[in-house]
Design a protein around this motif. Structure first.
Motif, PDB file in Angstrom:
ATOM      1  N   VAL A   1       0.857  -1.185   0.000  1.00  0.00           N
ATOM      2  CA  VAL A   1       0.000   0.000   0.000  1.00  0.00           C
ATOM      3  C   VAL A   1       0.895   1.238   0.000  1.00  0.00           C
ATOM      4  CG1 VAL A   1      -1.773   1.307   1.245  1.00  0.00           C
ATOM      5  CG2 VAL A   1      -1.853  -1.199   1.232  1.00  0.00           C
ATOM      6  N   ALA A   2       0.534   2.199  -0.839  1.00  0.00           N
ATOM      7  CA  ALA A   2       1.299   3.452  -0.918  1.00  0.00           C
ATOM      8  C   ALA A   2       0.328   4.620  -1.068  1.00  0.00           C
ATOM      9  CB  ALA A   2       2.247   3.410  -2.115  1.00  0.00           C
ATOM     10  N   LEU A   3       0.797   5.799  -0.729  1.00  0.00           N
ATOM     11  CA  LEU A   3       0.070   7.036  -0.976  1.00  0.00           C
ATOM     12  C   LEU A   3       0.836   7.827  -2.015  1.00  0.00           C
ATOM     13  CD1 LEU A   3      -0.844   8.226   2.647  1.00  0.00           C
ATOM     14  CD2 LEU A   3      -2.160   6.759   1.104  1.00  0.00           C
ATOM     15  N   ARG A   4       0.133   8.398  -2.971  1.00  0.00           N
ATOM     16  CA  ARG A   4       0.738   9.231  -4.006  1.00  0.00           C
ATOM     17  C   ARG A   4      -0.013  10.555  -4.053  1.00  0.00           C
ATOM     18  NH1 ARG A   4       4.034   5.724  -3.886  1.00  0.00           N
ATOM     19  NH2 ARG A   4       4.352   4.054  -5.360  1.00  0.00           N
ATOM     20  N   VAL A   5       0.721  11.644  -4.069  1.00  0.00           N
ATOM     21  CA  VAL A   5       0.102  12.958  -4.199  1.00  0.00           C
ATOM     22  C   VAL A   5      -0.726  12.978  -5.482  1.00  0.00           C
ATOM     23  CG1 VAL A   5       0.563  15.429  -4.521  1.00  0.00           C
ATOM     24  CG2 VAL A   5       1.917  14.100  -2.885  1.00  0.00           C
ATOM     25  N   VAL A   6      -1.924  13.515  -5.398  1.00  0.00           N
ATOM     26  CA  VAL A   6      -2.782  13.573  -6.583  1.00  0.00           C
ATOM     27  C   VAL A   6      -2.334  14.731  -7.467  1.00  0.00           C
ATOM     28  CG1 VAL A   6      -5.131  13.934  -7.436  1.00  0.00           C
ATOM     29  CG2 VAL A   6      -4.739  12.456  -5.476  1.00  0.00           C
ATOM     30  N   ASP A   7      -1.805  14.379  -8.640  1.00  0.00           N
ATOM     31  CA  ASP A   7      -1.478  15.349  -9.677  1.00  0.00           C
ATOM     32  C   ASP A   7      -2.400  15.040 -10.857  1.00  0.00           C
ATOM     33  OD1 ASP A   7      -0.416  13.038 -10.843  1.00  0.00           O
ATOM     34  OD2 ASP A   7       1.659  13.652 -10.536  1.00  0.00           O
ATOM     35  N   GLU A   8      -2.178  15.676 -11.986  1.00  0.00           N
ATOM     36  CA  GLU A   8      -3.092  15.493 -13.124  1.00  0.00           C
ATOM     37  C   GLU A   8      -3.122  14.040 -13.603  1.00  0.00           C
ATOM     38  OE1 GLU A   8      -6.189  16.894 -15.249  1.00  0.00           O
ATOM     39  OE2 GLU A   8      -5.089  17.986 -13.722  1.00  0.00           O
ATOM     40  N   GLU A   9      -1.971  13.401 -13.652  1.00  0.00           N
ATOM     41  CA  GLU A   9      -1.930  12.000 -14.089  1.00  0.00           C
ATOM     42  C   GLU A   9      -2.642  11.085 -13.092  1.00  0.00           C
ATOM     43  OE1 GLU A   9       1.352   8.501 -14.854  1.00  0.00           O
ATOM     44  OE2 GLU A   9       1.985  10.573 -15.059  1.00  0.00           O
ATOM     45  N   THR A  10      -2.349  11.278 -11.828  1.00  0.00           N
ATOM     46  CA  THR A  10      -2.967  10.469 -10.792  1.00  0.00           C
ATOM     47  C   THR A  10      -4.470  10.715 -10.727  1.00  0.00           C
ATOM     48  OG1 THR A  10      -0.906  10.701  -9.551  1.00  0.00           O
ATOM     49  CG2 THR A  10      -2.772   9.814  -8.353  1.00  0.00           C
TER      50      THR A  10
END
Length: 169
Positions: free
Chosen positions: A7-16
């Motif tokens: 499990v990971a968290l990724r900052v929401v950018d346009e691609e995400t």
């Protein structure tokens, strides 16, 4: 950003954000993941656009942006399965959180791990306490908050539950 096991968290950018919308459409009801939008039920084109606009306006600028929120995609085994957010709450050092996971990913411990990772991020940005609101019948959320050591209290209506999780050192 942060990762624990699968499990990971990724900052929401346009691609995400595109992946987050795809996960919501595939595995969640609109009312579970965004504010209400008038019109027929389901993931209409208006609702999809509203989802994108809402995330662009709120969580993309970060905690110091106008909405005072940061949104992270929850990634499980390399796929986006939901999101979690931090928002500056009333008192200094108090951060509010909310989470949603696609239906097929609920009740498997992913939310608990995501909140654990978010707790680390909250500490990193100076948070001292994490607060959350849910409902008494949202058993997975209540269980995840309990596992993390949150103090839970029912509101007078008997349905709403508030949680406080001190972040410690």
């Amino acid at each position: 950003m942060a990762e624990q096991g699968n499990v990971a968290l990724r900052v929401v950018d346009e691609e995400t954000l595109g992946g987050l919308l795809a996960a919501a459409v595939a595995d969640a009801a609109p009312e579970d993941v965004m504010p209400p939008v008038a019109g027929p039920p389901g993931w209409t084109s208006d609702r999809r656009e509203a989802f994108l606009a809402w995330h662009r306006a709120r969580g993309r600028a970060g905690l110091d942006g106008p909405a005072r929120e940061a949104t992270y995609a929850v990634v499980h085994d390399g796929a986006i399965v939901g999101s979690v957010r931090l928002a500056r709450a009333g008192a200094p050092g108090e951060l509010e959180t909310g989470i949603w996971l696609g239906r097929s990913h609920r009740g498997r411990g992913i939310g608990t791990v995501a909140l654990r990772l978010l707790r680390v991020e909250a500490r990193r940005v100076g948070g001292r306490v994490l607060v959350a609101d849910t409902t008494a019948d949202n058993a997975p959320a209540v269980a995840a908050l309990r596992r993390l050591g949150a103090t839970l209290s029912r509101r007078p209506d008997g349905v709403a539950v508030s949680a406080r999780l001190p972040l410690g050192e």
